[in-house]
Design a protein around this motif. Structure first.
Motif, PDB file in Angstrom:
ATOM      1  N   ASN A   1       7.086   6.299 148.255  1.00 19.83           N
ATOM      2  CA  ASN A   1       6.322   5.087 148.555  1.00 19.83           C
ATOM      3  C   ASN A   1       5.625   5.189 149.914  1.00 19.83           C
ATOM      4  N   LEU A   2       6.307   5.745 150.893  1.00 19.17           N
ATOM      5  CA  LEU A   2       5.698   5.922 152.213  1.00 19.17           C
ATOM      6  C   LEU A   2       4.522   6.890 152.152  1.00 19.17           C
ATOM      7  N   GLN A   3       4.687   7.976 151.405  1.00 22.55           N
ATOM      8  CA  GLN A   3       3.589   8.931 151.257  1.00 22.55           C
ATOM      9  C   GLN A   3       2.398   8.288 150.560  1.00 22.55           C
TER      10      GLN A   3
ATOM     11  N   ALA B   1      -3.678   4.198 152.921  1.00 21.66           N
ATOM     12  CA  ALA B   1      -4.143   3.764 154.240  1.00 21.66           C
ATOM     13  C   ALA B   1      -5.212   4.710 154.769  1.00 21.66           C
ATOM     14  N   SER B   2      -5.027   6.001 154.562  1.00 24.75           N
ATOM     15  CA  SER B   2      -6.010   6.991 154.998  1.00 24.75           C
ATOM     16  C   SER B   2      -7.323   6.824 154.236  1.00 24.75           C
TER      17      SER B   2
ATOM     18  N   LYS C   1      14.511   9.140 148.043  1.00 22.78           N
ATOM     19  CA  LYS C   1      13.321   9.817 147.514  1.00 22.78           C
ATOM     20  C   LYS C   1      12.240   8.805 147.134  1.00 22.78           C
ATOM     21  N   GLN C   2      12.653   7.692 146.532  1.00 21.96           N
ATOM     22  CA  GLN C   2      11.692   6.649 146.177  1.00 21.96           C
ATOM     23  C   GLN C   2      11.011   6.088 147.429  1.00 21.96           C
TER      24      GLN C   2
END
Length: 100
Positions: free
Chosen positions: A24-26, A32-33, A19-20
Motif C-alpha cells: 500500500n505504501l509503494q 503521489a509521484s 507485506k500489505q
C-alpha cells in the motif's frame, strides 16, 4: 488492525499484514509521484503561456513606480534590477582579475 489484534495474530498473519502495508505504501508513493508529475507539467504549461504577460506587466509597473529593485516574494529572488545598479560585470571583472 495490527495494534488491536497483535496478541491474537500468528507470525504469518503479522508478516502478511506487513507485506500489505508495504504494498500500500509503494502504491501510494507511485500515485503521489504521478500526481506530482501531472501538477509539474500543468504548472509549466500555464507558466509558459502567461510568462510573457507577466513580464510585460512587471516591466510596466517597474516603469510606472520607478522601481530600482524587484524581489520575488515567492522565492526571494531578484527579478529586476535597474541597469545602472547591475554590478554583475564589475564582479566578473574583479574575479577574473584575481584569478589571473
Amino acid at each position: 488492525q495490527y495494534a488491536t489484534q497483535n496478541a491474537q495474530m500468528t507470525q504469518a498473519q503479522k508478516d502478511d499484514l506487513r507485506k500489505q502495508i508495504q504494498t500500500n505504501l509503494q502504491n501510494y508513493e507511485q500515485v503521489a509521484s504521478q500526481i506530482q508529475s501531472i501538477i509539474d507539467t500543468n504548472e509549466a504549461e500555464v507558466m509558459q503561456r502567461i510568462a510573457p504577460k507577466i513580464q510585460a506587466i512587471k516591466e510596466n509597473i517597474v516603469r510606472q513606480k520607478n522601481i530600482d529593485v524587484l524581489i520575488d516574494n515567492r522565492d526571494r529572488t531578484v527579478s529586476y534590477v535597474k541597469p545602472e545598479w547591475d554590478v554583475t560585470a564589475d564582479f566578473t571583472k574583479a574575479i577574473n582579475d584575481q584569478v589571473k
